[in-house]
Design a protein around this motif. Sequence first.
Motif, PDB file in Angstrom:
ATOM      1  N   GLN A 225      -2.723  -1.892   0.127  1.00 21.95           N
ATOM      2  CA  GLN A 225      -2.928  -2.093   1.602  1.00 21.95           C
ATOM      3  C   GLN A 225      -1.990  -2.462   2.130  1.00 21.95           C
ATOM      4  OE1 GLN A 225      -6.304  -4.273   2.973  1.00 21.95           O
ATOM      5  NE2 GLN A 225      -6.508  -2.923   4.804  1.00 21.95           N
ATOM      6  N   ALA A 226      -1.035  -1.684   3.024  1.00 19.07           N
ATOM      7  CA  ALA A 226       0.004  -2.018   3.631  1.00 19.07           C
ATOM      8  C   ALA A 226      -0.299  -2.715   5.122  1.00 19.07           C
ATOM      9  CB  ALA A 226       0.932  -0.986   4.051  1.00 19.07           C
ATOM     10  N   PRO A 227       0.623  -3.608   5.583  1.00 17.25           N
ATOM     11  CA  PRO A 227       0.163  -4.393   6.870  1.00 17.25           C
ATOM     12  C   PRO A 227      -0.053  -3.116   8.018  1.00 17.25           C
ATOM     13  CG  PRO A 227       2.315  -5.153   5.965  1.00 17.25           C
ATOM     14  CD  PRO A 227       2.033  -4.018   5.104  1.00 17.25           C
ATOM     15  N   GLY A 228      -1.098  -3.473   8.508  1.00 18.33           N
ATOM     16  CA  GLY A 228      -1.815  -2.767   9.665  1.00 18.33           C
ATOM     17  C   GLY A 228      -2.313  -1.316   9.370  1.00 18.33           C
ATOM     18  N   SER A 229      -2.391  -1.158   7.878  1.00 21.14           N
ATOM     19  CA  SER A 229      -3.020   0.147   7.378  1.00 21.14           C
ATOM     20  C   SER A 229      -4.242  -0.097   6.502  1.00 21.14           C
ATOM     21  CB  SER A 229      -1.909   0.718   6.389  1.00 21.14           C
ATOM     22  OG  SER A 229      -0.599   0.792   7.159  1.00 21.14           O
ATOM     23  N   LYS A 230      -5.025   0.924   6.337  1.00 18.26           N
ATOM     24  CA  LYS A 230      -6.235   0.889   5.647  1.00 18.26           C
ATOM     25  C   LYS A 230      -5.882   0.721   4.170  1.00 18.26           C
ATOM     26  CE  LYS A 230      -8.839   3.530   8.927  1.00 18.26           C
ATOM     27  NZ  LYS A 230      -9.603   4.920   9.359  1.00 18.26           N
TER      28      LYS A 230
END
Length: 121
Positions: free
Chosen positions: A39-44
């Motif tokens: 899970q990347a920052p701001g992503s699902k």
Amino acid sequence: ETQLVESGGGSVQTGGSLRLSCTAPRFNFDDLDMQWYRQAPGSKCEVVATRSSFGTTSYADSVEGRFSISLGSANNTLYLQMDSLTPEDTAVYYCGPAYVGLSRCRKVNDWGQGTRVTVSS
């Protein structure tokens, strides 16, 4: 009680490599379909690699040819070899049984805190 422990993350430059490990003394990973998620920052949350109980592997299109999932000889360690890393690979990486699904990325108290990977350009 946390079921899994991920390690091996860190900071690398574009093109670098890292090898992530996932250990679980009470599991035999060979009996399970296992996945690496991220899970990347701001992503699902997304699945990046799967190893089936039959030993077959599959990968997200974004990591195909660069990442490799494998099982350690003791069957309670799962690896993710990551090569040719790019900034788009920056994320927290988690391992878990496939039956947990994408909720794995938020079930850190039950399943493990994950390991952070940062790739700089």
